[in-house]
Enzyme design. Structure first.
Site, PDB file in Angstrom:
ATOM      1  N   ALA A  68      51.409  51.254  45.229  1.00  0.00           N
ATOM      2  CA  ALA A  68      51.949  51.200  46.588  1.00  0.00           C
ATOM      3  C   ALA A  68      53.377  50.656  46.569  1.00  0.00           C
ATOM      4  O   ALA A  68      54.261  51.174  47.249  1.00  0.00           O
ATOM      5  CB  ALA A  68      51.061  50.325  47.461  1.00  0.00           C
ATOM      6  N   SER A 116      53.605  67.809  41.180  1.00  0.00           N
ATOM      7  CA  SER A 116      53.010  66.663  41.857  1.00  0.00           C
ATOM      8  C   SER A 116      52.761  67.081  43.304  1.00  0.00           C
ATOM      9  O   SER A 116      53.012  68.226  43.670  1.00  0.00           O
ATOM     10  CB  SER A 116      53.907  65.440  41.724  1.00  0.00           C
ATOM     11  OG  SER A 116      54.794  65.377  42.775  1.00  0.00           O
ATOM     12  N   LYS A 166      40.925  62.293  45.477  1.00  0.00           N
ATOM     13  CA  LYS A 166      42.065  62.259  44.561  1.00  0.00           C
ATOM     14  C   LYS A 166      41.743  61.200  43.522  1.00  0.00           C
ATOM     15  O   LYS A 166      41.822  60.004  43.780  1.00  0.00           O
ATOM     16  CB  LYS A 166      43.352  61.926  45.310  1.00  0.00           C
ATOM     17  CG  LYS A 166      44.580  62.014  44.427  1.00  0.00           C
ATOM     18  CD  LYS A 166      45.849  61.960  45.240  1.00  0.00           C
ATOM     19  CE  LYS A 166      47.074  62.229  44.388  1.00  0.00           C
ATOM     20  NZ  LYS A 166      47.265  61.228  43.336  1.00  0.00           N
ATOM     21  N   ARG A 201      50.323  65.560  31.460  1.00  0.00           N
ATOM     22  CA  ARG A 201      51.299  66.188  32.337  1.00  0.00           C
ATOM     23  C   ARG A 201      52.736  65.937  31.885  1.00  0.00           C
ATOM     24  O   ARG A 201      53.605  66.789  32.053  1.00  0.00           O
ATOM     25  CB  ARG A 201      51.120  65.656  33.769  1.00  0.00           C
ATOM     26  CG  ARG A 201      52.089  66.311  34.711  1.00  0.00           C
ATOM     27  CD  ARG A 201      51.721  66.079  36.140  1.00  0.00           C
ATOM     28  NE  ARG A 201      51.954  64.701  36.552  1.00  0.00           N
ATOM     29  CZ  ARG A 201      52.204  64.331  37.799  1.00  0.00           C
ATOM     30  NH1 ARG A 201      52.230  65.250  38.740  1.00  0.00           N
ATOM     31  NH2 ARG A 201      52.392  63.083  38.105  1.00  0.00           N
ATOM     32  N   CYS A 214      36.754  11.340  57.062  1.00  0.00           N
ATOM     33  CA  CYS A 214      37.840  12.235  56.613  1.00  0.00           C
ATOM     34  C   CYS A 214      38.138  13.217  57.748  1.00  0.00           C
ATOM     35  O   CYS A 214      37.248  13.890  58.260  1.00  0.00           O
ATOM     36  CB  CYS A 214      37.414  12.983  55.358  1.00  0.00           C
ATOM     37  SG  CYS A 214      38.519  14.339  54.917  1.00  0.00           S
TER      38      CYS A 214
HETATM   39  S1  IVH Z   1      45.256  69.204  42.759  1.00  0.00           S
HETATM   40  C1  IVH Z   1      49.050  71.805  43.058  1.00  0.00           C
HETATM   41  N1  IVH Z   1      43.205  67.674  42.982  1.00  0.00           N
HETATM   42  O1  IVH Z   1      47.093  63.969  41.650  1.00  0.00           O
HETATM   43  C2  IVH Z   1      47.983  70.811  43.208  1.00  0.00           C
HETATM   44  N2  IVH Z   1      45.146  66.772  41.948  1.00  0.00           N
HETATM   45  O2  IVH Z   1      48.639  66.326  41.857  1.00  0.00           O
HETATM   46  C3  IVH Z   1      47.562  70.258  41.914  1.00  0.00           C
HETATM   47  N3  IVH Z   1      44.848  64.434  41.196  1.00  0.00           N
HETATM   48  O3  IVH Z   1      48.474  63.590  38.846  1.00  0.00           O
HETATM   49  C4  IVH Z   1      46.775  69.012  41.982  1.00  0.00           C
HETATM   50  N4  IVH Z   1      42.774  64.209  41.841  1.00  0.00           N
HETATM   51  O4  IVH Z   1      46.228  64.788  38.406  1.00  0.00           O
HETATM   52  C5  IVH Z   1      44.471  67.763  42.554  1.00  0.00           C
HETATM   53  N5  IVH Z   1      41.269  66.414  43.230  1.00  0.00           N
HETATM   54  C6  IVH Z   1      42.522  66.535  42.801  1.00  0.00           C
HETATM   55  C7  IVH Z   1      43.175  65.453  42.157  1.00  0.00           C
HETATM   56  C8  IVH Z   1      44.491  65.614  41.760  1.00  0.00           C
HETATM   57  C9  IVH Z   1      43.793  63.620  41.258  1.00  0.00           C
HETATM   58  C10 IVH Z   1      46.153  64.053  40.632  1.00  0.00           C
HETATM   59  C11 IVH Z   1      46.740  65.006  39.664  1.00  0.00           C
HETATM   60  C12 IVH Z   1      48.212  64.638  39.704  1.00  0.00           C
HETATM   61  C13 IVH Z   1      48.383  64.108  41.094  1.00  0.00           C
HETATM   62  C14 IVH Z   1      49.170  65.052  41.939  1.00  0.00           C
END
Ligand code: IVH
Length: 687
Positions: A35, A82, A115, A136, A431
């Site tokens: 964050a 990303s 995510k 990556r 106290c």
């Molecule tokens: S989709 C074009 N799905 O988030 C879209 N990414 O992508 C491609 N990440 O470091 C990514 N969980 O590794 C997608 N369920 C998920 C994900 C995910 C984690 C990560 C991915 C990358 C970051 C941005």
């Protein structure tokens, strides 16, 4: 702009972002939370924009990092992009509207999944065989980690099923489960090796090992979430693609939604956030994307991210901040508790400024110095916890904490009894801090229930010299109060009415309200029903006290100790003149003495649930545990049956635990029970 404040801020931000990227991507050892890093990047982006920098002058546009030299570089056939972030429903709605406008389609359908907070991996399969696995890296070039990836059981070395394309690039996240992370850090600690800050760093550190046998020993896992490129004949919708990946042997999280409209996406996000802390893997939000591959292609990309997908970020559960001071709070029973005063930091969706440090041993164990930058964690409703210092940031002026040898509130002596973790002030009700806590406990809802007497009012009354002891409350007059701040005629009358009302009470409430150590609501009730008067309780010795149900030697000693204090006896005789005890107890009676059943409440997290306590708990007495369960709406029953909803099994739990396991009931050990209590404990630490 040569030497403008903006240009020096830009230079600083650029260097700082680059440094944190190196720490994160190359050394797997970040100094600041995600964050905090996001805040830096957002500021850098804004400044770059404002100063009109070109795309290749922009540090904020660098995705990830080149990586160390030990692993061979791999150029991705399709860049690993990303995602743009969204931090709230408004930004999600804006995303939906932007896409509708761009595509000229309304009622768009989305797929959404968690995510995962691990690291992105690209897996290339040829003729069904795993050929290459890469990280990556900077999005264009990653590192070849094929050897290490082959040690991960979740990743098939050969595709299952059939109908896979000859060339397939699967993308997904390598992660470490929370439970495996904990076990790993315990093992690291036992070998005096470096601890990992979080599961993601542990996963990254474990994957980037030159020796694949090390990776193999660390239990890494994998979720697939997409493909590098679609092939001819690939499914039209993203969710169908995931179904295929699952059929070919990849773990695909079933906690996701398909073909969802925006409303359903919002519901999914809410549910996911609510369950976040119960998942065994860390997530930092959800990924939302268009279902239709065709629409994805039409939407296209901007700079480093696709237009058709979004990372919806949840509030960070872990953040770093400065430990400004360690103060010592004195509790109702004299316990001295060190509390961390922190530079305000957003974590788990709220601003945290303090956190309990429990006791001096805990501070030593965590190696905390005042002035340290520390990791703070707050998951869901769990109260904030200081995890530990970032040693690399320890400033020269940092100093260790010394537990005071006298009470910080009254200056009186303190003692630490053998086998106890905390020190206690021995001054009892002389106290000031204990007086204050005793007053607050006395007026509390479950005690004498005097509304309108919160912390501020009590402090005010104490400062004005109007109230010191609980009996003083009953001598307050309107003329005493009217001169005080925030005390209009109406509120004064209300308060006096409330105090008046509380005079009529039950013996069990009064006993509980006295705030005797180890005497929770249930014990107070047992004592009331057994002794039937305050006088009888006053003259009871330890042996007599133990004749009351569920009163053991520790509770009996505590009560006797309390009652022997001359100041207490004096106060009790004053109180006896002020209050009238009209009944022994005013809450539902146990329904079946044999089962020692205590009725629950209609609301609360355990509303209507039957809970069995078995075995020995170390952090609380049986009464205290019962008390907590009751307050949460549960009822404590004596025996396990199919109707039991929860079993709390302490040490040496025997046949009841076995029966619970045989019946497949929900069982919590002591640590699990404490975690559960913490997670619903809304009690804030006082500022
Ligand atoms: S989709 C074009 N799905 O988030 C879209 N990414 O992508 C491609 N990440 O470091 C990514 N969980 O590794 C997608 N369920 C998920 C994900 C995910 C984690 C990560 C991915 C990358 C970051 C941005």
């Amino acid at each position: 702009m040569a030497n403008s404040p903006d240009s020096s801020r830009l230079a600083w931000l650029t260097a700082e972002v680059a440094r944190h990227q190196r720490l994160y991507h190359e050394q797997d050892d970040p100094e600041i939370s995600d964050a905090a890093y996001d805040v830096l990047v957002r500021e850098l982006e804004a400044l770059e924009e404002q100063l009109g920098l070109t795309a290749d002058q922009r540090r904020s546009q660098v995705v990830g990092h080149q990586g160390r030299r030990e692993f061979a570089p791999v150029t991705h056939a399709h860049p690993m992009l990303s995602l743009n972030n969204a931090f709230g429903e408004e930004e999600l709605e804006a995303f939906d509207q932007r896409l509708e406008g761009l595509l000229g389609v309304s009622g768009l359908r989305y797929a959404a999944d968690p995510k995962f907070d691990g690291l992105a991996i690209s897996l290339v399969y040829q003729a069904g065989e795993l050929r290459q696995a890469a990280t990556r890296g900077d999005g264009l070039t990653g590192e070849d980690v094929t050897h290490n990836i082959r040690t991960i059981g979740d990743i098939p070395s050969r595709l299952q099923g059939q109908d896979w394309p000859d060339l397939l690039e699967v993308r997904g996240e390598v992660y470490m489960a929370k439970s495996d992370f904990q076990a790993l850090n315990e093992e690291q600690a036992s070998r005096s090796e470096r601890l990992f800050a979080n599961p993601r760093n542990a996963a990254a550190g474990s994957l980037r090992q030159l020796d694949a046998t090390v990776t193999a020993r660390r239990r890494l896992r994998f979720f697939a979430y997409g493909c590098g490129a679609v092939w001819s004949g690939a499914p039209q919708d993203h969710s169908e693609l995931l179904v295929l990946l699952s059929a070919w042997g990849f773990p695909v999280e079933s906690r996701r939604i398909a073909q969802a409209d925006l409303q359903a996406v919002k519901g999914f996000l809410q549910g996911l956030l609510a369950d976040r802390s119960s998942l065994d893997y860390e997530i930092d939000g959800a990924v939302i994307r268009l279902e239709s591959q065709l629409l994805c292609q039409r939407a296209g990309f901007v700079a480093k991210a696709p237009r058709f997908a979004l990372a919806y970020k949840f509030p960070a559960e872990q953040a770093s901040t400065e430990l400004l001071e360690i103060e010592v709070q004195v509790g109702r029973t004299g316990s001295l508790t060190p509390v961390a005063r922190l530079a305000p930091v957003r974590v788990g969706g709220v601003t945290v400024t303090n956190a309990t440090l429990h006791n001096e041993d805990e501070i030593r164990r965590k190696d905390l110095y005042i002035g340290d930058t520390v990791w703070v964690r707050r998951a869901g409703d769990v109260i904030p916890e200081v995890l530990g210092p970032i040693l690399s940031l320890r400033p020269q002026h940092a100093r260790p904490f010394v537990m005071p040898s006298r009470c910080p509130a009254c200056g009186g002596p303190v003692e630490r009894l053998e086998g106890e973790a905390v020190r206690r002030c021995l001054s009892g009700l002389s106290c000031r801090a204990q007086q204050r806590e005793a007053l607050l406990h006395f007026v509390g809802r479950r005690a004498m229930d005097i509304e309108g007497l919160g912390e501020k009012r009590i402090d005010q009354l104490m400062m004005a010299g109007l109230v010191q002891k609980v009996s003083d409350l009953y001598r307050l007059k309107a003329s005493d109060l009217l001169g005080l701040e925030r005390a209009g005629e109406k509120s004064v009358q209300n308060l006096l009415d409330q105090i008046e009302q509380s005079r009529q009470t039950s013996l069990s409430r009064l006993i509980y309200a006295l705030g005797i150590r180890h005497v929770g609501e249930q014990t107070a009730r047992d004592l009331a029903l057994h002794f039937k008067s305050l006088e009888a309780l006053l003259v009871a010795d330890e042996q007599t006290l133990q004749q009351a149900p569920e009163v053991g030697p520790v509770v009996a000693a505590s009560i006797a100790d309390f009652m022997q204090d001359p100041a207490v006896r004096e106060e009790l005789s004053r109180l006896a003149q002020e209050v009238q005890i009209s009944r022994l107890d005013d809450r539902p009676l146990p329904t079946d003495a044999g089962l020692a059943e205590t009725s629950g409440l209609a609301s609360g997290p355990l509303a209507g649930q039957s809970v069995v306590l078995t075995g020995t708990l170390h952090s609380m007495t049986r009464d205290q545990a019962t008390d907590r369960i009751m307050r949460l709406g549960g009822k404590v029953v004596g025996s396990v049956s199919a109707k039991t909803q929860l079993v709390i099994a302490g040490e040496q739990a025997g046949s009841k635990l076995q029966k619970a396991q045989a019946l497949g009931l929900r069982v919590l050990d002591e640590a699990g029970f404490l975690e559960f209590l913490q997670s619903i404990d809304s009690q804030e630490i006082k500022p």
